[in-house]
Each structure stands twice: as C-alpha cells, then as structure tokens.
Design an enzyme around this catalytic site. Sequence first.
Site, short mmCIF file in Angstrom:
data_model
loop_
_atom_site.label_atom_id
_atom_site.label_comp_id
_atom_site.label_asym_id
_atom_site.label_seq_id
_atom_site.Cartn_x
_atom_site.Cartn_y
_atom_site.Cartn_z
N ARG A 193 31.20 30.98 10.85
CA ARG A 193 31.35 29.78 11.60
C ARG A 193 30.06 29.10 12.15
O ARG A 193 30.12 27.57 12.20
CB ARG A 193 32.34 30.01 12.92
CG ARG A 193 32.80 28.48 13.68
CD ARG A 193 33.51 28.73 14.57
NE ARG A 193 33.25 29.60 15.76
CZ ARG A 193 32.36 29.33 16.74
NH1 ARG A 193 31.71 27.97 16.84
NH2 ARG A 193 32.03 30.19 17.80
N TYR A 223 35.87 4.94 0.61
CA TYR A 223 36.60 5.88 0.33
C TYR A 223 37.90 5.89 1.26
O TYR A 223 37.77 5.78 2.50
CB TYR A 223 36.41 7.39 0.31
CG TYR A 223 37.20 8.47 0.32
CD1 TYR A 223 38.05 8.76 -0.61
CD2 TYR A 223 37.04 9.28 1.42
CE1 TYR A 223 38.84 9.61 -0.65
CE2 TYR A 223 37.85 10.32 1.37
CZ TYR A 223 38.76 10.69 0.28
OH TYR A 223 39.72 11.75 0.69
N ASP A 260 27.11 7.67 1.72
CA ASP A 260 28.33 8.82 1.04
C ASP A 260 27.52 8.78 -0.42
O ASP A 260 27.80 7.52 -1.26
CB ASP A 260 29.48 8.45 1.18
CG ASP A 260 30.36 9.15 0.31
OD1 ASP A 260 29.93 9.88 -0.63
OD2 ASP A 260 31.73 9.33 0.93
N LYS A 311 33.48 17.08 -5.57
CA LYS A 311 33.42 16.37 -6.92
C LYS A 311 32.26 16.82 -7.75
O LYS A 311 32.37 18.00 -8.24
CB LYS A 311 33.28 15.02 -6.39
CG LYS A 311 34.17 14.30 -5.42
CD LYS A 311 35.83 14.73 -5.50
CE LYS A 311 36.69 13.88 -4.55
NZ LYS A 311 36.65 14.21 -3.31
#
Length: 384
Positions: A49, A103, A175, A200
């Site tokens: 984590r 997006y 982005d 992606k």
Amino acid sequence: MDEARIETLSVHGGERRPGPEGSVVYPIYQSTVYSVPSDTDYHDIKYIRLNSTPSQAYLHDKLAALEGAEAALATASGLAAISTALHSVLRTGDHLLVGDCLYGGTHDFLTHHAADFGWRYTFIDPQRPETWEAARTPSTRAILVESITNPLVRVGRLGEVAELARRNGLVSLIDNTFATPVNFRPTAAGFDLSLHSATKYLNGHSDIVAGAIIGRAEHVERARTTSNHFGGSLDPHAGFLLARGLKTLALRVRTQNENALALAEFLAAQPKIREVNYPGLASHPDHAHAAELFDGFGGMLSIRPTGGVEAARALIDAVRLPYDAPSLGGVESLITRPVATSHAGMSRADRESLGITDDLVRISIGIEHRDDLIADFAQALAKL
C-alpha cells in the site's frame, strides 16, 4: 540511457542488471510485508500500500525512464492517477484550470466531486491561449489538459500551457494517455506531471487496469504520500504485466500511428463519411502545431458517417476486425460510440456543447495490417 531512443528505453530503461539471482526478467515480489529497521520512516516501510516494494520500485523506474522524468508512481487505475495527482496539488479553496474536452471519467470526477473537496474549477479552451489569463484567479493552483483529447482528438497549445504554468507558479498536469511517451514527452515540454491510464497503450494488451503519475520528483513524492493514504496502489502481478507490456510500447505505437494515418486518409476520401478527426491529416485544425509537438499522431481517430446515429450503429455492426467495445490502446482494434461508453456519464447538453454527438464513432487502431483494416472498413461502408 539518457541519450537512448524510445525503442531502447522501452526495453532497457529502469532495468536491474543483473536482476535478482541473475534474472533477465525482473521477478514478481508478491510479499505484502518486509522486515525493516525499527527507525524506518513510515512511507519508506516496504509495504504494497505504501508503493515501496521491490516490484513497485522497479516499475516506477521504468515508467520514469520512458518520459525522461525524475520519478514515477504506479496506481490502481488511470482515474486513480488523475484523482491522486489532483488531491496532491489542490487544497480546500483552490482553483483549477482544466481543458474543456476531457475523458468522461475525469469530467465526471470534477463535476460530481470537486465541490465536495472545496475545489473550484474553470473549463478553458486549450486551443485559445488568449482566453486563459481571464480564467485565472488568485487562488488558481494548477492546470490540467490532455495531450490529445478524448474523443475528438484535438491537440491544444501545449507549449503555451506549460509556459502559463511556469509564469504563474502553477502546477501543470497533462493526461498523456492518447499520445504516449513514444509520441510526446511532457517533461521535456515543461510539464510538472504526466498522467496515464496505463490500462491503455502502456500495457497494450487489454488485460490489466493501472495508472501512472510521472514527472518532477517533488510532485511525484507528494502524490505517493497521497496515494499511500488513499490506498490506490497497484498489485505486484499487475505491475509485472505492465512492465512487460512497456517493453514493446515503441513497436506497438509506431505501428498504430501508421495504421491510424492510413485508415484516416482512406475514410476522409469516402462519401459515406462526413467527418474524420485525426491530427495526422493536413485538414485537421491542429495539424500544424501537433506536427511540431509530436513524433507521431497516435492510434485514435473519431468519425461521423453520413446518415446519423443509425449509420453509426450500422457501421459498428458491419466491421469485422474491430471489437465493439470501450477502452483503447490494445493490440486489437476497438470501435465504440462515446455517448454510450466513455462519455455516457456526461449530460447530453455537456456532450453536445463539445461536439460529442450521438453519431460520433471512436476507433482505437490496433496492430493489424493496415490493408486489412482498410479492406474491412471498405466492406462495412459498402453495406451502409
């Protein structure tokens, strides 16, 4: 490796030589916890984590090497990368400048939750730098844009975005999912943080969900602390698959660039297609400055067939190679209507104000042979 080309960086960047036990392929460290000295700083404890295990450190080094950046952080998804980065730079009362075509997940995150965090934001047109100063306020702290917008594949004045941020002490975020480090490296262009849905292109095989935050060390470290508290770390096995996918990134994206341009040129000449959005076409409104910014124009295009939404649906049904599915960036071609998938969460009014209409078809080009892709669209158009 600083002078190596992207093809070489994809394979060798961030690698350990030799790897543990002499391995060429870096192993998966699935262990959750590790023995550490008692005086270790909390964020340096080796724990999944906390983004500090050997597998995570290895992946972070590979991601940073790809964009020539100081540091990187892998996250559990692309939206985790975006939300974590924003939480790391914005506080209650802060203001964000943000590109107006986003997006759908990013748009929904801001429009549904920014007020909950005490953030304010103003949408700006990334193509119109002359309007940005009027949108800036004394509480503006950051600016967020996309290198190539989803789904209209516009390219903003990215150099001017980075300059505006430098001039006014803002944190600049971009982005870079659609462009990828193969076509555009934001750090070199002056951006502080580059964000990716690594689901992606970076992974490229449609089999994991992951994100990445890449850029200046001080900002990445702040994002890591935020991620450590929010718990959006990436599992070691998914990280292993992402690191493996990165090694073929340059080969895949180069082919996707070439295929997308070939298909865009073909479709632009078809009477049954009334609009083709692809920055590699000379007719695209952003072609000139995109050619100066990028080493390639990406594997994404969007189109509008004549005949409206019924023709769009018929085209999707008629093609044989692309899958009718959301997402993008994999080795296989995909086709979808954004109003039904990636941007379904936006209101109709918001979509239509940006030009995301019901008949818009988004195509993610894979690595199939370009002649086969063109032949497939030719037979599909013949059925309309």
